[in-house]
Design an enzyme around this catalytic site. Structure first.
Site, PDB file in Angstrom:
ATOM      1  N   GLU A 167      -8.128   8.355  11.408  1.00 46.27           N
ATOM      2  CA  GLU A 167      -7.177   7.443  12.053  1.00 46.27           C
ATOM      3  C   GLU A 167      -5.759   8.030  12.052  1.00 46.27           C
ATOM      4  O   GLU A 167      -5.057   7.982  13.050  1.00 46.27           O
ATOM      5  CB  GLU A 167      -7.221   6.072  11.360  1.00 46.27           C
ATOM      6  CG  GLU A 167      -6.436   5.018  12.098  1.00 46.27           C
ATOM      7  CD  GLU A 167      -7.015   3.609  11.969  1.00 46.27           C
ATOM      8  OE1 GLU A 167      -8.154   3.443  11.510  1.00 46.27           O
ATOM      9  OE2 GLU A 167      -6.292   2.671  12.352  1.00 46.27           O
ATOM     10  N   ASP A 201       0.826  -1.228   0.000  1.00 40.26           N
ATOM     11  CA  ASP A 201       0.000   0.000   0.000  1.00 40.26           C
ATOM     12  C   ASP A 201       0.854   1.270   0.000  1.00 40.26           C
ATOM     13  O   ASP A 201       0.654   2.154  -0.818  1.00 40.26           O
ATOM     14  CB  ASP A 201      -1.023   0.000   1.152  1.00 40.26           C
ATOM     15  CG  ASP A 201      -0.396  -0.169   2.533  1.00 40.26           C
ATOM     16  OD1 ASP A 201       0.816  -0.490   2.615  1.00 40.26           O
ATOM     17  OD2 ASP A 201      -1.116   0.012   3.530  1.00 40.26           O
ATOM     18  N   ASP A 238      -8.007  -0.487   4.489  1.00 37.26           N
ATOM     19  CA  ASP A 238      -8.977  -0.987   5.472  1.00 37.26           C
ATOM     20  C   ASP A 238     -10.318  -0.280   5.359  1.00 37.26           C
ATOM     21  O   ASP A 238     -11.378  -0.907   5.306  1.00 37.26           O
ATOM     22  CB  ASP A 238      -8.439  -0.795   6.896  1.00 37.26           C
ATOM     23  CG  ASP A 238      -7.108  -1.483   7.102  1.00 37.26           C
ATOM     24  OD1 ASP A 238      -6.674  -2.227   6.198  1.00 37.26           O
ATOM     25  OD2 ASP A 238      -6.497  -1.262   8.160  1.00 37.26           O
TER      26      ASP A 238
END
Ligand code: ADP
Ligand code: MG
Length: 388
Positions: free
Chosen positions: A162, A39, A174
């Protein structure tokens, strides 16, 4: 199962707020099937949303107050939308606060809300209960207030919450799959462009089984930073010889093979893992579209070998779990999943053998390590949805 959980979250809402919720939504946890450490290299990932989720029941209020109850933490927090600050005591509420803060900053007109949250995604095991709560809260607000926002944009709000509010650095995978996953499909995502595609992964006859080593990921932060730095170093070196390389995503297998001998050994190993892992994710899209689960399983096995030997993010517990899973009845493959250094493995297991698989892994792992693992037999499910 879903009905029971709807009843449960409704009961919590009634008990805490003394009324019926206007809306109930759910957002799932996820597992990374392929795309290990790709990622942040602007590469490809292939997660699936699971049948473990966070449910949120809510009603709008006539004032500016957010009143949020988590059944998992059995705590109620209250704060005004006009002043969203970090909570140092009830840290779970920062996921709620962060999502509401950045929704507000994105221009959405919010309103006060009562909400009850109840999840069965194991917390801190690597199945991303954090993304599930973020997407549940964001999607609940969307369902209640009725503002327009695309799935990718809501996922980005969750990631920002987050990263910038809770203070945990994560990629976009996610939240993206928790919002946009699809039943009986995996989600192919290009982390650079956020282009995505659902690829068929039928989970009636084959189950996704997640085995928790119970080892918590101790060293993960410093090791993670080190891996990222090593990837950046690989990009710096390779870009001297290969044109247009901004991230490892831009390095083809062919070019890598031409220049790899010029790299220091550790840097070469890290780059090789990422470059070949990207290839595996691309390949997985092909084989799943063709319904070739055997080839898909082989890619997961190869991913583990590469994560262990080249990226060096495995540990004794993960290797033991993988070995036991691969020998268990019905197993098609096993690999570590997520950042590594502990946490979970993922396997594909033929449905008719799944009970025998679970028993064999439970006993086998307990015999070898003295620890009883948690095992989750999962299906691939839809991303965030309104249940009522
Ligand atoms: P993971 O995402 O792997 O489960 P994280 O540490 O990233 O682990 O996120 C877990 C945190 O997310 C919990 O400590 C809590 O703060 C929050 N969280 C997850 N589920 C819930 C829930 N049902 N209610 C309240 N907070 C939750
Ligand atoms: Mg998390």
């Amino acid at each position: 199962m879903t009905q029971e959980r709807v009843k449960e979250v409704t009961d919590h809402f009634r008990r805490v707020f003394g009324s019926e919720p206007q809306r109930i939504v759910r957002a799932p946890g996820r597992v990374e099937l392929l795309g290990n450490h790709t990622d942040y290299n602007e590469g490809f990932v292939l997660p699936a949303a699971l049948d473990l989720d966070v449910m949120a029941a809510g009603s709008l209020r006539n004032d500016d107050l957010v009143s949020a109850y988590s059944a998992n933490f059995d705590t109620l927090v209250e704060f005004p939308l006009s002043r969203i600050e970090k909570d140092l005591v009830n840290t779970w509420s920062n996921y709620v606060r962060g999502v509401l803060k950045f929704l507000g900053e994105s221009g959405v007109r919010l309103q006060g809300v009562n909400m009850a949250i109840s999840g069965n995604v194991p917390v801190g095991s690597g199945l991303s209960s954090s993304a599930a709560i973020e997407m549940a809260v964001g999607f609940l607000m969307q369902a209640l207030v009725g503002f327009e926002m695309s799935g990718p944009d809501l996922a980005l709000i969750g990631q920002r919450a987050e990263n910038e509010f809770v203070g945990v650095s994560t990629g976009i995978m996610d939240q993206f799959v928790s919002r946009l996953g699809k039943k009986d499909h995996a989600l192919f995502l290009d982390c650079r462009t956020l282009c995505y595609e659902h690829v068929p992964l039928e989970t009636r006859s084959i189950k996704i089984v997640v085995c928790d080593t119970m080892k918590r990921r101790g060293l993960v932060d410093s090791e993670y930073d080190q891996r990222r730095a090593q990837c950046e170093e690989a990009v710096r070196l390779l870009s001297q010889w290969i044109p247009n390389v901004r991230a490892l995503r831009d390095v083809s297998k062919g070019d890598f093979e031409l220049y790899k001998d010029r790299l220091p050994e550790v840097i070469r190993k890290r780059a090789q893992h990422v470059i070949y892992e990207n290839e595996r994710v691309l390949k997985s899209r092909e084989v799943l579209n063709a319904g070739d689960y055997e080839s898909f399983a082989r890619l997961l096995d190869e991913c583990h070998e590469s994560a262990r030997d080249l990226y060096e993010v495995s540990c004794a517990e993960l290797d033991t779990m993988v070995e036991i899973c691969r020998q268990a009845p019905g197993a098609m493959c096993a690999r570590l999943t997520g950042a590594g250094f502990g946490g979970c493995t993922v396997s594909l297991v033929r449905d008719e053998h799944v009970d025998a698989f679970v028993n064999a892994v439970k006993t086998g792992y307990a015999e070898r390590t003295g620890v009883t693992p948690a095992i989750y037999v999962c299906t691939a499910e839809d991303g965030a949805s309104i249940v009522q």
